[in-house]
Enzyme design. Structure first.
Site, PDB file in Angstrom:
ATOM      1  N   ASP A 204      -2.320  86.019  55.148  1.00  0.00           N
ATOM      2  CA  ASP A 204      -2.348  84.600  55.512  1.00  0.00           C
ATOM      3  C   ASP A 204      -3.154  83.842  54.469  1.00  0.00           C
ATOM      4  O   ASP A 204      -3.612  84.436  53.493  1.00  0.00           O
ATOM      5  CB  ASP A 204      -2.975  84.419  56.915  1.00  0.00           C
ATOM      6  CG  ASP A 204      -4.456  84.760  56.931  1.00  0.00           C
ATOM      7  OD1 ASP A 204      -5.006  85.191  55.893  1.00  0.00           O
ATOM      8  OD2 ASP A 204      -5.075  84.589  57.986  1.00  0.00           O
ATOM      9  N   ASP A 206      -6.488  81.251  54.266  1.00  0.00           N
ATOM     10  CA  ASP A 206      -7.603  80.747  55.076  1.00  0.00           C
ATOM     11  C   ASP A 206      -8.319  79.612  54.356  1.00  0.00           C
ATOM     12  O   ASP A 206      -8.632  79.726  53.166  1.00  0.00           O
ATOM     13  CB  ASP A 206      -8.620  81.885  55.313  1.00  0.00           C
ATOM     14  CG  ASP A 206      -7.971  83.137  55.885  1.00  0.00           C
ATOM     15  OD1 ASP A 206      -7.591  83.114  57.060  1.00  0.00           O
ATOM     16  OD2 ASP A 206      -7.839  84.132  55.143  1.00  0.00           O
ATOM     17  N   ASP A 295      -4.706  79.453  58.321  1.00  0.00           N
ATOM     18  CA  ASP A 295      -5.832  79.178  59.226  1.00  0.00           C
ATOM     19  C   ASP A 295      -6.697  78.073  58.639  1.00  0.00           C
ATOM     20  O   ASP A 295      -7.123  78.168  57.491  1.00  0.00           O
ATOM     21  CB  ASP A 295      -6.720  80.425  59.370  1.00  0.00           C
ATOM     22  CG  ASP A 295      -6.250  81.341  60.474  1.00  0.00           C
ATOM     23  OD1 ASP A 295      -5.181  81.064  61.068  1.00  0.00           O
ATOM     24  OD2 ASP A 295      -6.943  82.335  60.740  1.00  0.00           O
TER      25      ASP A 295
HETATM   26  N1  DCP Z   1     -12.892  86.138  60.270  1.00  0.00           N
HETATM   27  C1  DCP Z   1     -13.863  85.912  61.230  1.00  0.00           C
HETATM   28  N2  DCP Z   1     -13.511  85.713  62.535  1.00  0.00           N
HETATM   29  C2  DCP Z   1     -12.227  85.765  62.915  1.00  0.00           C
HETATM   30  C3  DCP Z   1     -11.225  85.991  61.960  1.00  0.00           C
HETATM   31  C4  DCP Z   1     -11.592  86.175  60.631  1.00  0.00           C
HETATM   32  O1  DCP Z   1     -15.026  85.879  60.908  1.00  0.00           O
HETATM   33  N3  DCP Z   1     -11.921  85.594  64.204  1.00  0.00           N
HETATM   34  C5  DCP Z   1     -13.298  86.277  58.861  1.00  0.00           C
HETATM   35  C6  DCP Z   1     -13.329  87.644  58.306  1.00  0.00           C
HETATM   36  C7  DCP Z   1     -12.185  87.711  57.349  1.00  0.00           C
HETATM   37  C8  DCP Z   1     -11.877  86.261  57.038  1.00  0.00           C
HETATM   38  O2  DCP Z   1     -12.413  85.508  58.091  1.00  0.00           O
HETATM   39  O3  DCP Z   1     -12.506  88.403  56.201  1.00  0.00           O
HETATM   40  C9  DCP Z   1     -10.432  85.993  56.910  1.00  0.00           C
HETATM   41  O4  DCP Z   1      -9.675  86.673  57.910  1.00  0.00           O
HETATM   42  P1  DCP Z   1      -8.334  87.419  57.549  1.00  0.00           P
HETATM   43  O5  DCP Z   1      -7.914  88.173  58.760  1.00  0.00           O
HETATM   44  O6  DCP Z   1      -7.363  86.447  56.990  1.00  0.00           O
HETATM   45  O7  DCP Z   1      -8.801  88.480  56.449  1.00  0.00           O
HETATM   46  P2  DCP Z   1      -8.590  88.479  54.887  1.00  0.00           P
HETATM   47  O8  DCP Z   1      -8.320  87.115  54.380  1.00  0.00           O
HETATM   48  O9  DCP Z   1      -9.768  89.187  54.359  1.00  0.00           O
HETATM   49  O10 DCP Z   1      -7.326  89.416  54.716  1.00  0.00           O
HETATM   50  P3  DCP Z   1      -5.826  89.021  54.294  1.00  0.00           P
HETATM   51  O11 DCP Z   1      -5.840  89.034  52.804  1.00  0.00           O
HETATM   52  O12 DCP Z   1      -4.961  90.095  54.859  1.00  0.00           O
HETATM   53  O13 DCP Z   1      -5.516  87.682  54.873  1.00  0.00           O
HETATM   54 MG    MG Z   2      -6.709  85.935  55.092  1.00  0.00          MG
END
Ligand code: DCP
Ligand code: MG
Length: 371
Positions: A204, A206, A295
């Protein structure tokens, strides 16, 4: 007699937030295997086992060279008996029977397919599997009730299970930036999550949004969402309101790890590259757009450094930061604030560097938080 020159010995500190973990992973086979077992544990509601495998994988990600012999692992932290057995199998036989049989198991495959639907977690997937639903076709035939998120997830299943590229993330950044400055000049947009850590793909995109004057960010999200919606950029969105109050949610009332920022979970309609700049009206039979999970989070500037640190990840790095704060420093860290339990007061910070300093940790830049 051991020739010491032949065996590379490794040394790593035990918390992931004390280490520099780049995307340059020298032990992909091993970490993929351990991550798969972690995923299987998480999907089976065994979070403790999941974290153990994630920590073991993260230690191997931090090593400067490939592991070739079990003797190199002596003294490394977070490697439990189970993880060591898996590593040994792979070093000796090129594969682990446990990993291979998990990968092939009907239950794991069904859990992956069903939780691959946006809005479907492991509990829902498990319930469906118990009702004999193992794939999307069976789900559609079953007449199971889907909420709005799950309906959108099913509709855009293929797009949302295709990795988002950095180029697509950059295109979405431009759109979000335009939306945000249109409704609140001076507001700032930062790309967070995996892309901020330097990843070239993600599941995704963010974003964290703030305004340099405290309070100006109030009410921003609905305006941004309205702008995006009226321009036809949203296929789905659900906004949750900010519910963080220091007095109520402070350390005396530890709630979940979920933070309480105003947040919008959305699915963007992103024009394909050759179509960008052209207004999307009726897409022809061969689609000129794809769906992307986005997000959006809005933070007041006073909490921005904590929000940025909390939303940059990786998930394990975040978990380890909170564990370090709690166990080693008697502090409580969230995406909103840092509380010192000994001094009974909040520690303010205007940058990520200051938060690391409060925690007594060496500063680790985003590109080295890929634990
Ligand atoms: N996060 C958080 N609380 C949540 C969801 C996410 O603190 N309820 C934080 C931790 C993650 C970051 O936000 O590292 C982004 O969430 P992602 O699930 O999008 O994770 P990534 O961006 O690291 O992975 P991807 O590359 O698969 O999107
Ligand atoms: Mg992400």
């Amino acid at each position: 007699q051991i020739n010491e020159a032949e065996v590379v010995l490794f040394s790593v500190p035990s918390y992931a937030c004390q280490r520099r973990t780049t995307l340059d992973n020298h032990n992909v086979t091993l970490t993929d295997a351990l991550s798969l077992l972690a995923e299987n544990a998480e999907l089976s509601d065994e979070d403790g086992r999941g974290v153990a495998f994630r920590r073991a994988a993260a230690v191997l990600k931090a090593l400067p060279a490939p592991v070739t012999a079990m003797s190199q692992l002596t003294g490394l932290p977070c490697l439990g008996d189970h993880s060591l057995r898996v590593i040994k199998d792979i070093l000796e036989n090129e594969a682990s029977d446990e990993v291979e049989s998990t990968k092939q198991s009907d239950r794991f495959k069904a859990l992956k397919v069903l939780t691959g639907i946006f809005g479907v977690g492991s509990k829902t997937a498990d319930r469906w599997i118990r009702d004999g639903i193992h794939n999307l076709h069976q789900l559609q035939e079953s007449g199971a009730t889907l909420n709005r998120a799950q309906q959108a997830g099913l509709e855009h299943y293929d797009d949302l299970n295709q990795q988002v590229t950095k180029a697509e993330a950059d295109a979405i950044t431009e759109i979000v930036q335009e939306a945000v400055v249109s409704v609140l000049p001076g507001a700032q947009v930062v790309l967070t999550g995996g892309f901020r850590r330097g990843k070239q793909t993600g599941h995704d995109v963010d974003f964290l949004i703030t305004h340099p004057e405290e309070g100006r960010e109030v009410g921003l999200m609905p305006k941004v969402v309205f702008w995006l919606e009226s321009q036809g950029f949203l296929l789905y969105q659900k906004t949750t309101r900010n519910s963080y109050l220091e007095v109520k949610d402070g350390p005396g009332r530890p709630s979940s790890n979920m933070d309480r920022f105003e947040r919008c979970l959305s699915i963007f309609k992103l024009a394909k590259k050759e179509e960008r700049g052209i207004k999307l009206t009726n897409p022809p039979a061969h689609r000129r757009w794809r769906a992307v999970r986005v997000d959006l989070v809005v933070s007041p500037i006073s909490q921005f450094a904590f929000a940025l640190l909390g939303w940059t990840g990786s998930k394990l790095f975040e978990r380890e930061l909170r564990r370090w704060a709690g166990h080693e420093k008697a502090m409580s860290l969230s995406s909103h604030a840092l509380y010192d339990n000994k001094q009974s007061r909040y520690l303010r910070a205007a940058s990520e560097e200051e938060i690391f300093a409060h925690l007594g940790l060496e500063y680790i830049p985003p590109s080295e938080r890929n634990a």
